[in-house]
Design an enzyme around this catalytic site. Structure first.
Site, PDB file in Angstrom:
ATOM      1  N   HIS A  44     -10.013 -35.569 -38.313  1.00 18.96           N
ATOM      2  CA  HIS A  44      -8.271 -36.589 -37.031  1.00 18.96           C
ATOM      3  C   HIS A  44      -9.674 -36.242 -36.712  1.00 18.96           C
ATOM      4  O   HIS A  44      -8.800 -37.620 -35.068  1.00 18.96           O
ATOM      5  CB  HIS A  44      -7.361 -35.788 -37.936  1.00 18.96           C
TER       6      HIS A  44
ATOM      7  N   LYS B 180       8.286 -36.318 -45.510  1.00 21.14           N
ATOM      8  CA  LYS B 180       9.016 -35.591 -46.429  1.00 21.14           C
ATOM      9  C   LYS B 180       8.666 -35.336 -47.161  1.00 21.14           C
ATOM     10  O   LYS B 180       8.957 -34.061 -47.731  1.00 21.14           O
ATOM     11  CB  LYS B 180      10.061 -36.795 -46.506  1.00 21.14           C
TER      12      LYS B 180
ATOM     13  N   ARG C 150     -13.297 -44.214 -43.004  1.00 24.20           N
ATOM     14  CA  ARG C 150     -14.534 -43.027 -43.505  1.00 24.20           C
ATOM     15  C   ARG C 150     -15.589 -44.001 -43.931  1.00 24.20           C
ATOM     16  O   ARG C 150     -16.376 -44.449 -44.026  1.00 24.20           O
ATOM     17  CB  ARG C 150     -13.634 -42.178 -44.673  1.00 24.20           C
TER      18      ARG C 150
ATOM     19  N   SER D 252      -6.728 -35.401 -45.814  1.00 23.86           N
ATOM     20  CA  SER D 252      -5.750 -34.021 -45.262  1.00 23.86           C
ATOM     21  C   SER D 252      -5.683 -33.474 -47.202  1.00 23.86           C
ATOM     22  O   SER D 252      -5.750 -32.252 -46.904  1.00 23.86           O
ATOM     23  CB  SER D 252      -4.849 -34.401 -45.266  1.00 23.86           C
TER      24      SER D 252
END
Ligand code: PNS
Length: 161
Positions: free
Chosen positions: A17, A41, A90, A128
């Site tokens: 990122h 959330k 990517r 991530s």
């Protein structure tokens, strides 16, 4: 002043990122890193934690702003008077999802454009999701995320390097 919004989950921010933000700053004067509340959330890091981690990385850089948004990205773009969206690509596998989102956003807000930047070669495989998985299973994520993120990951998932 040109402005772009870089939206995402950032759960947590990775060096991939950061690479995209740095590349964007070669083209745009200012970047808003916009954390999607919906996506926040069910994540590992709370919205507050994600925000703090990102702010820490870009502390002292007045060209980078960090904010969260709820609801549709296109509504957020209008609120912030922005018409450029930045996303990182990517591998080919990212394309399908990005293609759908870019076209949906274009349908919802034809004045906005999505700009795709190729992630640096060192980060093609970094996500991530994988970083969280590797850290939780005791693998080393040094060099894939900022040091602050690595430490916070280890506190959360335990073990690891
Ligand atoms: O990092 P991610 O999870 O790939 O980012 C996805 C994100 C947050 C950019 C996307 O889900 C999004 O824009 N969410 C906001 C709600 C919205 O506008 N949905 C319609 C997108 S076409």
């Amino acid at each position: 002043m040109s402005l772009a919004v870089y939206p995402g989950s950032f759960d947590p921010i990775t060096n991939g990122h950061i690479d995209i933000v740095e590349r964007s700053l070669k083209v745009f004067d200012r970047i808003i890193i916009a954390i999607a509340l919906n996506q926040a959330k069910a994540g590992l890091f709370s919205l507050e934690e994600r925000t703090e981690l990102i702010r820490d990385v870009f502390a002292g850089n007045p060209r980078v702003e960090v904010e969260s948004f709820d609801g549709l990205l296109v509504n957020y773009l209008q609120r912030r008077n922005a018409n450029a969206v930045v996303r990182g690509l990517r591998a080919v596998s990212d394309f399908e999802y990005e293609f759908q989102m870019a076209n949906m956003n274009r349908k919802l807000l034809p004045t906005a454009e999505t700009f795709f930047l190729m992630t640096g070669a060192d980060y093609f495989y970094v996500s991530s999701r994988l970083v969280k998985e590797v850290a939780s299973l005791g693998g080393c994520v040094a060099g894939l995320v900022p040091e602050t993120v690595r430490r916070r990951l280890l506190e959360k998932v335990g073990g690891g390097k």
